[in-house]
Write a protein that holds these residues in place. Structure first.
Motif, PDB file in Angstrom:
ATOM      1  N   PRO A 259       0.825  -1.216   0.000  1.00  0.00           N
ATOM      2  CA  PRO A 259       0.000   0.000   0.000  1.00  0.00           C
ATOM      3  C   PRO A 259       0.858   1.265   0.000  1.00  0.00           C
ATOM      4  CG  PRO A 259      -0.822  -1.596   1.590  1.00  0.00           C
ATOM      5  CD  PRO A 259       0.499  -2.110   1.118  1.00  0.00           C
ATOM      6  N   ASN A 260       0.257   2.347  -0.509  1.00  0.00           N
ATOM      7  CA  ASN A 260       0.870   3.680  -0.547  1.00  0.00           C
ATOM      8  C   ASN A 260       2.155   3.722  -1.379  1.00  0.00           C
ATOM      9  OD1 ASN A 260      -1.154   4.790   1.043  1.00  0.00           O
ATOM     10  ND2 ASN A 260      -0.059   4.397   2.959  1.00  0.00           N
ATOM     11  N   GLN A 261       2.238   2.851  -2.364  1.00  0.00           N
ATOM     12  CA  GLN A 261       3.318   2.939  -3.338  1.00  0.00           C
ATOM     13  C   GLN A 261       2.844   3.501  -4.669  1.00  0.00           C
ATOM     14  OE1 GLN A 261       5.272  -0.836  -3.834  1.00  0.00           O
ATOM     15  NE2 GLN A 261       6.279  -0.758  -1.819  1.00  0.00           N
ATOM     16  N   LEU A 262       1.578   3.254  -5.003  1.00  0.00           N
ATOM     17  CA  LEU A 262       1.026   3.711  -6.274  1.00  0.00           C
ATOM     18  C   LEU A 262      -0.421   4.101  -6.064  1.00  0.00           C
ATOM     19  CD1 LEU A 262       1.181   4.075  -9.357  1.00  0.00           C
ATOM     20  CD2 LEU A 262       0.630   1.648  -9.607  1.00  0.00           C
ATOM     21  N   ALA A 318       0.269   9.791   5.821  1.00  0.00           N
ATOM     22  CA  ALA A 318       1.667   9.879   6.283  1.00  0.00           C
ATOM     23  C   ALA A 318       2.616   9.168   5.324  1.00  0.00           C
ATOM     24  CB  ALA A 318       1.802   9.326   7.702  1.00  0.00           C
ATOM     25  N   VAL A 319       2.519   9.526   4.051  1.00  0.00           N
ATOM     26  CA  VAL A 319       3.340   8.894   3.024  1.00  0.00           C
ATOM     27  C   VAL A 319       4.733   9.506   3.059  1.00  0.00           C
ATOM     28  CG1 VAL A 319       3.569   8.431   0.569  1.00  0.00           C
ATOM     29  CG2 VAL A 319       1.300   8.519   1.617  1.00  0.00           C
ATOM     30  N   PRO A 320       5.797   8.699   3.197  1.00  0.00           N
ATOM     31  CA  PRO A 320       7.155   9.251   3.174  1.00  0.00           C
ATOM     32  C   PRO A 320       7.499   9.812   1.799  1.00  0.00           C
ATOM     33  CG  PRO A 320       7.109   7.030   4.088  1.00  0.00           C
ATOM     34  CD  PRO A 320       5.787   7.262   3.455  1.00  0.00           C
ATOM     35  N   LYS A 321       8.505  10.650   1.755  1.00  0.00           N
ATOM     36  CA  LYS A 321       8.957  11.217   0.494  1.00  0.00           C
ATOM     37  C   LYS A 321       9.620  10.140  -0.368  1.00  0.00           C
ATOM     38  CE  LYS A 321       9.600  16.130   1.471  1.00  0.00           C
ATOM     39  NZ  LYS A 321      10.539  17.274   1.379  1.00  0.00           N
ATOM     40  N   ASP A 322       9.532  10.332  -1.661  1.00  0.00           N
ATOM     41  CA  ASP A 322      10.165   9.468  -2.662  1.00  0.00           C
ATOM     42  C   ASP A 322       9.690   8.019  -2.572  1.00  0.00           C
ATOM     43  OD1 ASP A 322      11.636  11.720  -3.432  1.00  0.00           O
ATOM     44  OD2 ASP A 322      13.236  11.246  -2.006  1.00  0.00           O
ATOM     45  N   GLN A 323       8.460   7.813  -2.149  1.00  0.00           N
ATOM     46  CA  GLN A 323       7.901   6.458  -2.094  1.00  0.00           C
ATOM     47  C   GLN A 323       6.699   6.319  -3.020  1.00  0.00           C
ATOM     48  OE1 GLN A 323       7.065   4.442   1.773  1.00  0.00           O
ATOM     49  NE2 GLN A 323       4.934   4.328   1.056  1.00  0.00           N
ATOM     50  N   LEU A 324       5.912   7.364  -3.147  1.00  0.00           N
ATOM     51  CA  LEU A 324       4.619   7.279  -3.811  1.00  0.00           C
ATOM     52  C   LEU A 324       4.709   7.771  -5.251  1.00  0.00           C
ATOM     53  CD1 LEU A 324       1.536   6.805  -3.674  1.00  0.00           C
ATOM     54  CD2 LEU A 324       1.316   9.157  -2.832  1.00  0.00           C
ATOM     55  N   THR A 325       3.948   7.093  -6.133  1.00  0.00           N
ATOM     56  CA  THR A 325       3.746   7.524  -7.513  1.00  0.00           C
ATOM     57  C   THR A 325       2.267   7.803  -7.697  1.00  0.00           C
ATOM     58  OG1 THR A 325       5.591   6.194  -8.334  1.00  0.00           O
ATOM     59  CG2 THR A 325       3.958   6.912  -9.947  1.00  0.00           C
ATOM     60  N   LEU A 326       1.938   8.979  -8.204  1.00  0.00           N
ATOM     61  CA  LEU A 326       0.551   9.387  -8.424  1.00  0.00           C
ATOM     62  C   LEU A 326       0.276   9.341  -9.919  1.00  0.00           C
ATOM     63  CD1 LEU A 326      -2.047  10.447  -7.112  1.00  0.00           C
ATOM     64  CD2 LEU A 326      -1.212  12.765  -7.536  1.00  0.00           C
ATOM     65  N   ILE A 348       6.497  13.297  -4.405  1.00  0.00           N
ATOM     66  CA  ILE A 348       5.638  12.315  -5.088  1.00  0.00           C
ATOM     67  C   ILE A 348       5.926  12.397  -6.576  1.00  0.00           C
ATOM     68  CG2 ILE A 348       3.266  11.634  -5.583  1.00  0.00           C
ATOM     69  CD1 ILE A 348       2.440  12.872  -2.929  1.00  0.00           C
ATOM     70  N   GLU A 349       6.142  11.247  -7.181  1.00  0.00           N
ATOM     71  CA  GLU A 349       6.417  11.203  -8.613  1.00  0.00           C
ATOM     72  C   GLU A 349       5.106  11.193  -9.392  1.00  0.00           C
ATOM     73  OE1 GLU A 349       8.663   8.361 -11.937  1.00  0.00           O
ATOM     74  OE2 GLU A 349       8.710   7.865  -9.803  1.00  0.00           O
ATOM     75  N   ALA A 350       5.011  12.000 -10.433  1.00  0.00           N
ATOM     76  CA  ALA A 350       3.811  12.087 -11.266  1.00  0.00           C
ATOM     77  C   ALA A 350       3.931  11.149 -12.461  1.00  0.00           C
ATOM     78  CB  ALA A 350       3.591  13.519 -11.744  1.00  0.00           C
ATOM     79  N   SER A 351       2.814  10.518 -12.800  1.00  0.00           N
ATOM     80  CA  SER A 351       2.748   9.635 -13.958  1.00  0.00           C
ATOM     81  C   SER A 351       1.448   9.917 -14.687  1.00  0.00           C
ATOM     82  CB  SER A 351       2.805   8.165 -13.531  1.00  0.00           C
ATOM     83  OG  SER A 351       2.580   7.308 -14.631  1.00  0.00           O
ATOM     84  N   PHE A 352       1.499   9.883 -16.023  1.00  0.00           N
ATOM     85  CA  PHE A 352       0.328  10.231 -16.824  1.00  0.00           C
ATOM     86  C   PHE A 352       0.063   9.148 -17.861  1.00  0.00           C
ATOM     87  CE2 PHE A 352       2.179  14.272 -15.458  1.00  0.00           C
ATOM     88  CZ  PHE A 352       1.086  14.836 -14.813  1.00  0.00           C
TER      89      PHE A 352
END
Length: 476
Positions: A259-262, A318-326, A348-352
Motif C-alpha cells: 500500500p501507498n506505493q502507487l 503519512a506517506v514518506p517522500k520518494d515512495q509514492l507515484t501518483l 511524489i512522482e507524477a505519472s500520466f
C-alpha cells in the motif's frame, strides 16, 4: 407444373412445393415356400378362434391358408427325380484338402525367404528418424530388399516412407513461370506515363488530378491505380503535405508491491436535475489495496481543489517522500502547474496516461463503473448535498465491507492496513477443517483460500519471466 390445391387457390398461406423424391416401383407381397410351410404347420394344431387370430396377426386370409395347404401337400407327394451328371468322387474332399495345404506351404516358404531377407538387412539402415547417413544407407539397401519382399514390406522394415521412395524415383522438376499480365503497359507506355507524372506541369499534382486534366484534354494514358503503381515502383509515393506529427508518448509501466506505493486518481461527472450541470467527483485510489484514500465533491473541475485533495490525503496517510507515484490521465487539473509544484514539495512522482488510452488508468475507471452501477445509485442528483449523502455510505461500504475479487476476496481496508495475512491464514484453517470432515468432496486435495496478489501492475513489462514458483500477480 403443379396446380395449387383449392385451399391454396382461395388465398390460404400454405405453399405447395413439388416433391423431388423419386418413388420406387410398387411391388406385391411375396411369400416364400418356407413361410408357407411354417403357416400351414402352425395352423394344423390351432382351434378356430386362435387360427383366426393368427391369420389377422400375419395379415392373411383363410383363402391363403387353403391354397397353401394344397400346394404343400402336392409338393410332399412328388417323388424327387435322381440328379443327372457324374457321380460324386468319394476322394474329392481329400484332394481339395491336399491342394490347399500345398498352397499354404508355398506361401509359408515365400514368407520365410522374405523374413530372412529382412533379417539380413544391415541393422544400421533401420532408422525411422535417423541421421542423413543412416537414411542414405537405408535407401541404398532398399532396392535389393524390395525386389525380394516387395516395396511395402521393405519400406516398413527399414523405417522409410513409400512417398520418399517415389519422390526419389520420379523427382518433380519445378519450373517457375513468370506470368506477364495481358493488360500490362509496355516499356514505352510506362515511360510516357512517368514522363507526364514527373513533368514540371504535373509534378505537384496528385494522380487523380492528373488523370482528370488529361481526360479533359482528350487524352487517356492509364488508370489512376496504374499511375500509383508506377510511382510506387520508382519509390515516389509518400506524404508531401506539411502535417503535424504527434509525439510518441511512453507507455506507463507501474508496479505496486505494498500500500501507498502507487495511487491512481481521476474525476468523473455525475448528472444533476439541471440540464448541462454536473457534480464532479474527485477520487484517489490506492492501486495495491483498492482502498479509496481520499475523495471530494465539487461543482467544477479545479486545479486548486485537486491540489487540496492530494495534499490532505498524503498528510493523512503519512506517506514518506520518494515512495509514492501518483498516476492520472492528461486532464487539465492533473497536468496543472499548481498540482505539479505540490508533488515536487511532497516528493511524489507524477505519472500520466497516454492520450486517448483509457486502459492506462484502469483502476480508477473500474471504480467509477462500480460506483455508478450500484442498483440504488440515483440517475441524477439535486446538488452537492444529495450527492454527498449517497457517496459517503457507498465508499464506507466499499472500503470496509465489499469483498473485492482482485485482492483475494478481501476488503480494501483489510489489505490496506495489513490484515490480509491473518485473514488468509484463518480462511485456510477453515478449509482444512472442512477437508478433514469430508475429504471425498474435495477429491483428496486440500482447498486453498484465494491469495492477495503480491504484485499489481499498470501496463506490466512486455516480457515477464514465467515461473511456476512466481508469486501471484495482477495486471491491467
Amino acid at each position: 407444373m403443379i396446380s395449387p390445391s383449392p385451399s391454396t387457390a382461395a388465398g390460404s398461406s400454405t405453399t405447395v412445393h413439388a416433391s423431388t423424391e423419386v418413388p420406387g416401383k410398387a411391388t406385391r407381397r411375396r411369400f416364400t415356400l418356407g413361410y408357407k410351410r411354417k403357416i400351414v404347420a402352425l395352423a394344423a394344431g390351432l382351434p378356430d378362434g386362435e387360427l383366426g387370430a393368427m391369420l389377422r396377426r400375419e395379415g392373411l386370409y383363410s383363402s391363403h391358408l387353403t391354397h397353401w395347404r394344397r400346394q404343400v401337400a402336392a409338393l410332399d407327394a412328388q417323388t424327387p427325380e435322381p440328379k443327372r451328371g457324374r457321380k460324386p468322387d468319394p476322394s474329392r474332399p481329400e484332394k481339395l484338402r491336399i491342394n490347399q495345404l500345398e498352397r499354404d506351404l508355398a506361401r509359408a516358404q515365400k514368407r520365410l525367404v522374405q523374413a530372412e531377407a529382412i533379417i539380413d538387412a544391415p541393422k544400421k539402415t533401420v532408422c525411422i528418424a535417423g541421421t542423413a547417413e543412416q537414411r542414405g544407407a537405408a535407401m541404398s539397401a532398399l532396392p535389393a530388399l524390395s525386389a525380394m519382399v516387395g516395396v511395402v514390406r521393405a519400406c516398413t522394415s527399414l523405417g522409410l516412407s513409400r512417398a520418399t521412395l517415389h519422390r526419389q524415383r520420379s523427382p518433380k522438376v519445378r519450373t517457375t513461370v513468370t506470368r506477364t499480365p495481358p493488360l500490362k503497359l509496355d516499356a514505352a507506355e510506362q515511360a510516357a506515363v512517368l514522363g507526364e507524372l514527373m513533368s514540371p506541369r504535373f509534378v505537384d499534382r496528385a494522380p487523380q488530378q492528373i488523370y482528370a486534366v488529361l481526360l479533359d484534354e482528350w487524352r487517356y494514358l492509364c488508370s489512376v491505380r496504374t499511375m500509383y503503381r508506377l510511382l510506387a515502383a520508382q519509390k515516389a509515393v509518400r506524404e508531401r503535405r506539411e502535417q503535424r506529427v504527434h509525439p510518441v508518448y511512453a507507455r506507463p509501466e507501474l508496479l505496486a508491491e505494498a500500500p501507498n506505493q502507487l495511487w491512481s486518481w481521476d474525476i468523473t461527472k455525475l448528472k444533476t436535475t439541471v440540464k448541462w450541470t454536473y457534480v464532479y467527483l474527485y477520487v484517489v485510489l490506492d492501486v495495491y489495496s483498492r482502498y479509496v484514500v481520499g475523495w471530494l465533491l465539487s461543482t467544477r473541475e479545479s486545479a486548486a481543489l485537486a491540489r487540496e485533495l492530494v495534499e490532505q490525503t498524503a498528510l493523512r496517510e503519512a506517506v514518506p517522500k520518494d515512495q509514492l507515484t501518483l498516476h492520472a490521465d492528461r486532464g487539465a487539473p492533473m497536468r496543472s502547474k499548481t498540482l505539479a509544484e505540490l508533488l515536487v514539495d511532497l516528493g511524489i512522482e507524477a505519472s500520466f496516461s497516454r492520450p486517448q488510452q483509457s486502459n492506462d488508468n484502469p483502476y480508477s475507471e473500474s471504480l467509477f463503473k462500480t460506483t455508478k452501477y450500484v442498483p440504488d445509485f440515483p440517475a441524477c442528483f439535486a446538488g452537492n448535498d444529495h450527492a454527498r449523502d449517497v457517496i459517503t455510505p457507498f465508499f464506507e461500504h466499499y472500503n470496509h465491507h465489499h469483498r473485492h475479487t482482485g485482492i483475494g476476496l478481501m476488503t480494501p481496508a483489510a489489505v490496506h492496513h495489513g490484515h490480509a495475512p491473518r485473514i488468509t491464514a484463518e480462511r485456510a484453517l477453515t478449509l482444512i477443517a472442512a477437508f478433514d470432515r469430508h475429504p471425498h468432496r474435495f477429491k483428496g486435495c486440500v482447498p486453498q483460500p484465494p491469495r492477495v496478489p503480491a504484485k499489481v501492475y499498470i501496463n506490466p513489462p512486455r516480457e515477464i519471466p514465467a515461473s511456476s514458483s512466481a508469486p501471484v500477480t495482477e495486471t491491467h
